[in-house]
Motif scaffolding. Structure first.
Motif, mmCIF file in Angstrom:
data_model
loop_
_atom_site.group_PDB
_atom_site.id
_atom_site.type_symbol
_atom_site.label_atom_id
_atom_site.label_comp_id
_atom_site.label_asym_id
_atom_site.label_seq_id
_atom_site.Cartn_x
_atom_site.Cartn_y
_atom_site.Cartn_z
ATOM 1 N N GLY A 84 0.780 -1.237 0.000
ATOM 2 C CA GLY A 84 0.000 0.000 0.000
ATOM 3 C C GLY A 84 0.806 1.279 0.000
ATOM 4 O O GLY A 84 0.286 2.351 0.250
ATOM 5 N N SER A 85 2.104 1.204 -0.267
ATOM 6 C CA SER A 85 2.900 2.430 -0.319
ATOM 7 C C SER A 85 3.387 2.700 -1.734
ATOM 8 O O SER A 85 4.511 3.138 -1.970
ATOM 9 N N GLN A 86 2.513 2.406 -2.705
ATOM 10 C CA GLN A 86 2.939 2.523 -4.106
ATOM 11 C C GLN A 86 2.696 3.920 -4.680
ATOM 12 O O GLN A 86 3.359 4.307 -5.628
ATOM 13 N N ASN A 87 1.738 4.657 -4.138
ATOM 14 C CA ASN A 87 1.363 5.962 -4.705
ATOM 15 C C ASN A 87 1.268 5.873 -6.235
ATOM 16 O O ASN A 87 2.094 6.463 -6.935
ATOM 17 N N HIS A 112 -1.612 -3.568 -8.287
ATOM 18 C CA HIS A 112 -1.164 -3.095 -6.978
ATOM 19 C C HIS A 112 -2.232 -3.313 -5.919
ATOM 20 O O HIS A 112 -3.402 -3.020 -6.152
ATOM 21 N N THR A 155 -3.707 -1.887 -2.782
ATOM 22 C CA THR A 155 -3.678 -0.625 -2.038
ATOM 23 C C THR A 155 -4.754 -0.639 -0.962
ATOM 24 O O THR A 155 -5.633 -1.498 -0.948
ATOM 25 N N THR A 162 -2.893 8.321 -1.482
ATOM 26 C CA THR A 162 -3.004 6.924 -1.045
ATOM 27 C C THR A 162 -2.156 6.663 0.194
ATOM 28 O O THR A 162 -2.390 5.717 0.923
ATOM 29 N N GLU A 163 -1.142 7.476 0.399
ATOM 30 C CA GLU A 163 -0.266 7.296 1.552
ATOM 31 C C GLU A 163 -0.713 8.201 2.702
ATOM 32 O O GLU A 163 -0.703 7.804 3.861
#
Lengths: 290, 384
Positions: free
Chosen positions: B251-254, B271, B273, B307-308
């Motif tokens: 979940g840290s893909q942005n 991904h 997320t 997202t982050e």
């Protein structure tokens, strides 16, 4: 077999930039007897200069590159004139401390101005890679490799084929005698530091678009530059060139066939092994000073 | 000690006491995030989200008439620094509760300090299983552990038709934990697990690992790391002509940052997320999501960070809810009150369930996990 070929190709491309990093550092050490702890910061500076030239001035990557190199040349000359010139004649430890401080100031300054979030430098190269049989390589990396080789060749030519280079080599062998023969040693020192800095900035500007640009990018680069210089022998330009390729080879094949978790340790294992057998490095020159 | 120095230290001491008296009017919340180093992008986003929550709460009058004050410190993406930051926040700033510390290794380094000083911490991002199973009753986590992420992803495995999977993970508690949890889940589904390659958190060149994966007979690569390294991996995969299905976890893909920096190299990647800012209407709390995204935009932050950053926003809201329930700023009371927190976060209900050894359980909230796809510079939800 294909995998080995791919590793070999990666080694060549990586080695070229490692060599560039090592030469800048070894040049300054060999001629000025200064351990340049701002090398990593200058590498970062080059990358940000290229980023700014692209993002703020709207230049394309090929123009941003010479801008970054000239900016590195200017910053190097400034550091030499302001910090190193007043310290000439003081012991090595003092200079080292001042350079460590300057490195911290440069890195923190970058962080302050640009923030910690990474930036990307756009390039005009296509996304599709260059296919050579079963192996492939990005066009950007091919260009970076070629540019690194060209810069290394120019540096060789400068040192071995010009008046300035001869004066640099004379100052390297014996600064006092060179001064007596009419060489302006002060100018030679400024020029040497500026050229070494420009090479670091060039490496940063070349690798910026391959990786990403962030304030601490110089840390790892500096560690590798020191490793290459120690491996090749302090003050030896050909040693730094070959050292760069050896480090890349050790990392690439170490990660590929031994363990990727210890990739960065592989290079240092090689260095320990070399230093055990030949404590002055592979290509140390007999007349080396310091 | 010389006289001027004694005077100076006396002056400094009285100044510190004065500052202490002035800030007694606010409720301090410690924020321990990576603002420099390899995780700088992510940590900065989380802090920006936290600030939005703090401002929102303060605009509504604070908690019990007192405004909240975030004490933000940089842990430099380094576990040793993260522990030092926690010590500083607790002993010097006297924060009764903290949020942190982004990465699993960073959080794990802080956890003994929580035991020593008996101060609770809300964990907003970390996903290593160890964080909530090691018997630390001061830990309350709103991000999914990788085992939960794997469990929620499990039903999609067959539909995607995975046969053999290689792993490329960051060489720390987060990456190795994800490889373990996803590996176990995949094996139970009859999917073969091949290579498990690791990379240092500061590494910039993953070509060697990728060349090895290219030569394997897997059809899919599961990658676990933060956005900056993901961008590099996608570019380097394209350069190597490595075309396998990619699924990233954590979940840290942005995703929007990936699109901006990796371009076409990210096309076709999947991904996992924990937030859906692309489609606020489909999130569990559309109203709050719309407010958060509006505020994010108003402050001029890049959309990619949403997202982050939502983790920081929800984290501070959960902490504020606990302080309100506790009715005091005593760390013990806040720790107890965390168990009563219940509200709708941006990614599902925030409510802590006891996990870990009996008697000293940690709190774990159960968020949603979404599978999204990047294609042609656009993000879409994959519904299987």
């Amino acid at each position: 077999m294909t995998q080995a070929l791919q590793h070999l190709l990666n080694t060549l491309v990586l080695g070229g930039t490692y060599a560039l990093l090592g030469i800048g550092l070894t040049l300054i050490f060999g001629i000025m007897n200064v351990v340049n702890f701002t090398h990593g910061a200058l590498y970062t500076f080059g990358a940000y200069a290229a980023y700014l030239a692209c993002a703020a001035l709207g230049l394309d990557f090929f123009l941003a590159l010479p801008v970054a190199i000239l900016a590195g040349l200017a910053l190097g000359a400034l550091i030499e004139l302001v910090l190193l010139r007043p310290l000439r004649g003081s012991d090595m430890d003092t200079t080292m401390l001042v350079m460590i401080g300057a490195g911290i100031i440069l890195q923190s300054g970058t962080l302050w101005i640009f923030g910690g979030v990474a930036k990307a430098i756009p390039t005009p190269f296509p996304d599709a890679p260059l296919q050579i049989g079963p192996v492939s390589l990005s066009w950007l990396r091919v260009f970076v490799f070629a540019a690194a080789l060209a810069l290394i060749a120019v540096t060789y030519g400068l040192i071995n084929g010009t008046r300035l280079g001869r004066a640099m080599r004379a100052s390297f062998q014996d600064a006092d005698t060179a001064a007596l023969m009419g060489v302006n040693v002060g100018f030679i020192y400024t020029a040497t530091f500026a050229i070494g800095s420009a090479l670091a900035a060039a490496a940063g500007a070349l690798l910026g678009p391959v990786y990403v640009v962030f304030p601490q990018m110089g840390d790892l680069a500096a560690v590798k530059a020191f490793a290459i210089v120690i491996l090749g022998g302090l003050g030896s330009i050909s040693g730094a060139t070959i050292g760069g390729f050896i480090l890349a080879l050790a990392e690439e094949f170490g990660a590929g066939y031994v363990s990727s978790g210890y990739r960065d340790a592989m290079g240092f294992l090689i260095i320990i092994a070399v230093l055990l057998v030949k404590p002055t490095g592979l290509f140390a020159r007999a007349e080396r000073i310091g | 000690m010389s006289r001027p120095f004694r005077l100076a230290s006396l002056a400094a001491l009285s100044l510190a006491l004065l500052a202490g008296a002035a800030s007694a009017q606010t409720i301090k919340i410690g924020v321990n995030e990576p603002l420099t180093g390899p995780f700088a992008a992510s940590g900065t986003y989380v802090v920006n989200g936290a600030k939005i929550a703090a401002d929102e709460i303060n605009a509504k009058g604070g908690i019990g008439g007192k405004k909240i004050e975030l004490v933000i410190e940089d842990n430099k993406s380094n576990p040793t620094e993260a522990a030092a930051v926690a010590e500083k926040l607790i002993t010097s700033d006297k924060t009764p509760v903290m949020m942190g510390a982004w990465g699993s290794s960073l959080t794990l380094a802080v956890m003994p300090k929580l035991m020593d000083y008996e101060v609770p911490m809300l964990v907003e991002t970390s996903s290593s299983g160890k964080i909530t199973t090691s018997g630390n009753p001061y830990v309350f986590r709103i991000s999914p552990p990788s085992s939960l992420e794997a469990e929620l992803f499990a039903p999609k495995v067959d539909k995607l038709g995975l046969k053999k999977v290689d792993f490329l993970v960051i060489n720390n508690d987060w990456g190795r934990g994800a490889a373990l949890d996803f590996g176990a889940m995949l094996k139970s589904k009859g999917v073969e697990v091949g290579l498990v390659e690791t990379m240092d958190q500061a590494a910039q060149d993953m070509s060697a690992q990728l060349a090895k994966i290219k030569a394997s007979d897997s059809d899919t690569i599961v990658i676990t790391t933060a956005v900056d390294q993901l961008t590099l991996i996608f570019k380097q995969m394209a350069a190597l002509g490595l075309k396998k299905r990619v699924i990233t976890t954590g979940g840290s893909q942005n995703p929007d940052q990936i699109i901006a920096q990796a371009g076409a190299a990210a096309d076709g990647t999947l991904h996992l997320t924990t937030f859906l800012p692309w489609d606020p209407a489909k999130t569990p709390n559309p109203e709050a999501t719309a407010y958060f995204l509006g505020e994010w935009k108003k402050r001029g932050f890049e959309f990619a960070g949403a997202t982050e950053s939502f983790r920081g926003y929800d984290g501070i809201r959960a902490i504020a809810a606990a302080i309100e329930k506790a009715g005091s700023t005593d760390p013990k009371a806040i720790q107890k009150a965390f168990w009563e927190v219940k509200f709708m976060g941006l990614n599902g209900p925030i409510q802590f369930v006891k996990t870990g050894p009996a008697g000293k359980e940690s709190g774990q909230s159960k968020p949603q996990v979404y599978l999204i796809k990047i294609d042609g510079g656009k993000v879409s939800l994959v519904e299987l």
